[in-house]
Every structure is written in C-alpha cells, then in structure tokens.
Design a protein around this motif. Structure first.
Motif, short mmCIF file in Angstrom:
data_model
loop_
_atom_site.label_atom_id
_atom_site.label_comp_id
_atom_site.label_asym_id
_atom_site.label_seq_id
_atom_site.Cartn_x
_atom_site.Cartn_y
_atom_site.Cartn_z
N SER A 1 0.85 -1.19 0.00
CA SER A 1 0.00 0.00 0.00
C SER A 1 0.88 1.23 0.00
CB SER A 1 -0.90 -0.01 1.24
OG SER A 1 -1.66 1.17 1.26
N HIS B 1 -0.42 4.55 0.29
CA HIS B 1 -1.19 5.73 0.74
C HIS B 1 -1.07 5.80 2.25
CE1 HIS B 1 -4.19 8.83 0.88
NE2 HIS B 1 -4.85 8.15 1.77
N GLY C 1 -7.84 11.70 1.60
CA GLY C 1 -7.46 10.93 0.42
C GLY C 1 -6.40 11.61 -0.43
N THR D 1 -5.57 8.72 -3.08
CA THR D 1 -6.52 7.67 -3.45
C THR D 1 -7.31 8.19 -4.65
OG1 THR D 1 -8.27 8.53 -2.03
CG2 THR D 1 -6.76 6.90 -1.04
N ASP E 1 -10.53 8.63 -4.69
CA ASP E 1 -11.44 9.64 -4.13
C ASP E 1 -10.70 10.95 -3.87
OD1 ASP E 1 -13.70 8.07 -4.22
OD2 ASP E 1 -13.50 7.37 -2.14
N TYR F 1 -3.62 1.06 -8.96
CA TYR F 1 -4.73 1.33 -8.06
C TYR F 1 -5.63 0.10 -8.00
CZ TYR F 1 -3.62 6.20 -7.38
OH TYR F 1 -3.00 7.36 -6.99
N GLY G 1 -9.41 1.66 -5.60
CA GLY G 1 -9.24 3.08 -5.34
C GLY G 1 -8.03 3.46 -4.52
N ARG G 2 -7.19 2.47 -4.17
CA ARG G 2 -6.02 2.75 -3.34
C ARG G 2 -4.74 2.44 -4.12
NH1 ARG G 2 -6.72 3.61 1.89
NH2 ARG G 2 -4.67 2.77 2.38
#
Length: 180
Positions: free
Chosen positions: A62, A64, A79, A98, A100, A132, A135-136
């Motif tokens: 990940s 983020h 985000g 992200t 979003d 992605y 969304g991440r």
C-alpha cells in the motif's frame, strides 16, 4: 496508473465515466482456504509468481499514508495528503492520493465537468509503477525489503506506463489463478 489519472481528469472535464484500473470489489476468499491465510500460503504465492513485473520475491505494498499529512498545509483533503498550491499560481501538489482524493482535488480546483477549468494536467513524478486497486495506490517492492523503493532512476514515462500495464495484467492473472 497514468491512464487512470488521465481517465479521471477526462471524466471530470467531460461526460464520460472514469476507468478503473483494477476493481476487486467482488473478490472473496478462495473456497480452498480458511478465512485466515496459513503462514505458508503467502510464501507459496510469492515464490510461485510468474508475472513479468509482479514476479517471484516481489509484493504489492500500500502506498497511501494519511498519517504523513503535514498539518500546517490547508486545506486538508481526505485521500489527498499534503495537498498544496504554489503561491497564487494554478499549480498544485499532492502526495500519492486515493482515487477519491484525486476526485476531491479536481473538484476543489474546479476541474470537473461543471467547473470553471477547461483543462487540467496531472503529473505523477514517481519513477516506479503504481497500480490502483479498489481506489487505493500500491507499489511494487521486494519481499525482503518492503520499505525500500525499487531503483529505476532515469526511467522514462513510456517505460513506467508499460510496466504499469504489465503489472495490471500480472495482478489480474494472479487473482484469477487463485480464484479471488
């Protein structure tokens, strides 16, 4: 990931819907395993990878980190950590957001289909593939050094985009392989 950013920007400025690079909303644990993976299962998956980018001894990590937000930067956008504007210029920066978060930034600067901006140019200065999923953002790492960036110093945009396309294929193929 760049095609994803382009699609988001286009969707906000036009009428068409954005693309999703990888959407795993319907992924369920495979029937052959319990709700919890056994200690050997991740080792097996990693050691038997055959992808051209997501290969043996590599993982997706990940990328983020909302906790990296500099609290002095305003506004704080969920985000989109460390969103900021360069003086009074129409130039903005953000840490890895992200999907979003991207939408919120584009909305804030007026780069939506009903906004005042007609064009927005989004640059990702990472010199490594980003994918992605749901969304991440995720990045490729060596399993032995998950907190160390892979070195692609001097890599060009075309090569990064090609790697991202192959990484997407690798992820989708592996997901199908394990029926999840």
């Amino acid at each position: 990931a760049r095609e994803h950013f382009f699609a988001l920007v286009s969707a906000c400025l036009c009428e068409r819907a954005p693309l999703t690079l990888c959407n795993a909303d319907n992924i369920r644990p495979s029937k052959s395993c319990d709700a919890m993976a056994t200690p050997r299962e991740p080792e097996y998956v990693i050691s038997t990878r055959t992808g051209s980018v997501l290969g043996r001894k590599t993982i997706l990590k990940s990328d983020h980190f909302p906790g990296c937000q500099n609290k002095r930067l305003q506004p704080q956008i969920e985000g989109a950590p460390n969103y900021r504007q360069v003086g009074y210029l129409p130039v903005y920066g953000v840490a890895i957001p992200t999907v979003d978060g991207i939408r919120k930034v584009l909305d804030l600067i007026g780069a939506t289909k009903h906004g005042s901006l007609q064009h927005a140019l989004w640059h990702n200065l990472r010199e490594e593939p980003v994918i992605y999923i749901n969304g991440r953002p995720f990045v490729l790492r060596e399993v032995e050094q998950p907190f160390t960036n892979l070195e692609y110093t001097g890599i060009n945009r075309v090569h990064v985009e090609q790697m991202e396309g192959r990484l997407k294929e690798d992820v989708l193929r592996e997901s199908a392989r394990f029926k999840n």
